[in-house]
Write an enzyme that holds these catalytic residues in place. Structure first.
Site, PDB file in Angstrom:
ATOM      1  CG  ASP A  92      -0.161  -0.325   2.516  1.00 34.45           C
ATOM      2  OD1 ASP A  92       1.046  -0.047   2.594  1.00 34.45           O
ATOM      3  OD2 ASP A  92      -0.794  -0.863   3.446  1.00 34.45           O
ATOM      4  CD  GLU A 114       0.374  -6.757   3.369  1.00 29.83           C
ATOM      5  OE1 GLU A 114       0.822  -7.331   4.376  1.00 29.83           O
ATOM      6  OE2 GLU A 114       0.796  -5.653   2.972  1.00 29.83           O
ATOM      7  CD  GLU A 128       1.064   4.183   4.733  1.00 33.58           C
ATOM      8  OE1 GLU A 128       2.287   4.263   4.918  1.00 33.58           O
ATOM      9  OE2 GLU A 128       0.248   5.022   5.192  1.00 33.58           O
ATOM     10  CG  HIS A 205       7.771   4.326  10.193  1.00 38.26           C
ATOM     11  ND1 HIS A 205       7.483   3.134  10.824  1.00 38.26           N
ATOM     12  CD2 HIS A 205       7.165   4.279   8.991  1.00 38.26           C
ATOM     13  CE1 HIS A 205       6.734   2.384  10.017  1.00 38.26           C
ATOM     14  NE2 HIS A 205       6.524   3.056   8.903  1.00 38.26           N
ATOM     15  NE  ARG A 207       3.944  10.573   4.663  1.00 38.94           N
ATOM     16  CZ  ARG A 207       4.942  11.234   4.088  1.00 38.94           C
ATOM     17  NH1 ARG A 207       4.961  12.556   4.134  1.00 38.94           N
ATOM     18  NH2 ARG A 207       5.915  10.600   3.472  1.00 38.94           N
ATOM     19  CG  HIS A 238      11.984   6.062   9.257  1.00 39.14           C
ATOM     20  ND1 HIS A 238      12.186   7.080   8.345  1.00 39.14           N
ATOM     21  CD2 HIS A 238      11.302   5.093   8.590  1.00 39.14           C
ATOM     22  CE1 HIS A 238      11.649   6.732   7.183  1.00 39.14           C
ATOM     23  NE2 HIS A 238      11.108   5.538   7.299  1.00 39.14           N
TER      24      HIS A 238
END
Length: 376
Positions: A92, A114, A128, A205, A207, A238
């Site tokens: 994604d 997936e 995503e 990490h 967003r 990250h």
């Protein structure tokens, strides 16, 4: 043709790529976008994958629109040259949505590995949830990891004949990587594992956690490290400077906190296997850790991977500082609470997902029977 750009995509596609390469009757062209350059190269090396094309789209500070535009622009001539019968994407990310649209615009079949994950909130995880829904709309074959994901697709009126339940290929990759026992490049990690002490593994990490939430995560980890000086906190940071600026300053002076660069996949699986508790906002870790019998506390308000929550090995706790401290402390202090979560229950796969995925791909492109759906 398969296209991927991030480390998680590479991990989950690696077993399928290897299985496709071993099959007669199918020719595979491997394309990487280089969205996660160094981490991507590490995974390819572990699994012995040599890409045929490298789009090299990464640029420091680029936004999502710039990234997707580069993928579209640089992938299109490769599609024209190779003229594949189908394009395989996984998951994604923005690479997935852009590559799927590039193939669709050339009337090339799209296969989505997936497929069917849904959080129910178009803005969480961002971007995503939107990427996976866009990819669903243009895909010909949907390789769903679980029956829950299949049911999500059926609710969106997709024909059942276009869906195969494979299990998640991340379990195939994990089982292979754990067996390798890759040596640590950081002596601090080797020492932490050799000591036999308790380890809290932290990864953060996402967003949607950038706006204040990650600062709360950093403060919570600081409180935990000071409360439990005999627990080693391992935090692979990250590389995004926004993440580091928010997460790392509160941890700078703590001797029981080991901050590392992003760990190569083989090393990360060793830390996961040794961890006592895992605190994360990662999607992939939610799938992997239950295979290793590790309690996972997820710093998100929702998840597109509810199966492990239902099984009791994953718990959603959000990003409130006090709640993070309370939930981790409960697992470190209460042996019964720990045992209730530390069950090696894995609803995501049995190590044969790649085999099922390749059978479904063969059925689409050259005929033949699919394997029975994965049933947890």
């Amino acid at each position: 043709m398969t296209v991927y750009g991030t480390r998680p995509e590479a991990i989950k596609l690696a077993p399928v790529i290897k299985a496709l390469e071993a099959r007669q009757g199918l020719d595979l062209v491997t394309v990487v976008t280089g969205q996660h350059r160094e981490m991507l190269d590490q995974v390819n090396a572990i699994f012995g994958i040599v890409p045929d094309h490298d789009l090299d789209v990464f640029s420091h500070g680029q936004g999502l629109n710039s990234l997707m535009a580069r993928v579209l622009e640089r992938l299109d001539p490769v599609l024209e040259k190779e003229a594949p019968d189908a394009l395989l994407v996984q998951g994604d990310t923005s690479t997935v949505a852009a590559a799927a649209m590039a193939a669709f615009n050339r009337r090339i079949k799209v296969i989505h590995l997936e497929a069917g994950l849904r959080s129910g909130d178009i803005l969480s995880p961002f971007p995503e949830e939107a990427n996976r829904k866009v990819t669903t709309q243009v895909a010909t074959l949907h390789l769903a990891p679980t029956s829950t994901s299949k049911n999500n697709l059926l609710r969106e009126s997709l024909p059942e004949s276009t869906i195969a339940v494979t299990g998640n290929t991340v379990i195939d990759a994990l089982l292979e990587a754990v067996e390798q026992q890759v040596p640590f490049t950081d002596a601090r990690l080797a020492g932490a594992l050799e000591s036999g002490g308790r380890i809290l593994l932290v990864t953060s990490h996402r967003r949607e956690n950038w706006d204040g939430a990650m600062e709360r995560v950093g403060q919570a980890v600081r409180r935990l490290a000071r409360t439990y000086p005999n627990v080693t906190v391992v935090l692979p940071a990250h590389r995004n400077p926004v993440v580091r600026a928010a997460l790392l300053p509160p941890l700078a002076d703590l001797t029981n906190v080991i901050v590392t660069e992003p760990l190569p996949y083989g090393e990360f699986t060793r830390v996961m296997a040794a961890a006592t508790v895992i605190l994360t906002d990662s999607g992939g870790v939610q799938e992997e850790a239950p295979s290793l019998g590790k309690p996972v506390l997820v710093m998100r308000e929702n998840t597109e991977r509810p199966e492990a929550v239902d099984a009791g090995t994953v718990r959603l706790i959000g990003t409130d500082e006090s709640r993070i401290v309370s939930e981790v402390s409960n697992l470190l202090d209460d042996e019964r609470a720990y045992r209730e979560m530390a069950n090696a229950v894995n609803p995501y796969g049995d190590g044969r997902a790649a085999e099922r995925a390749v059978a479904a791909i063969e059925s689409l492109l050259i005929g033949g029977e699919r394997l029975p759906d994965f049933d947890a």
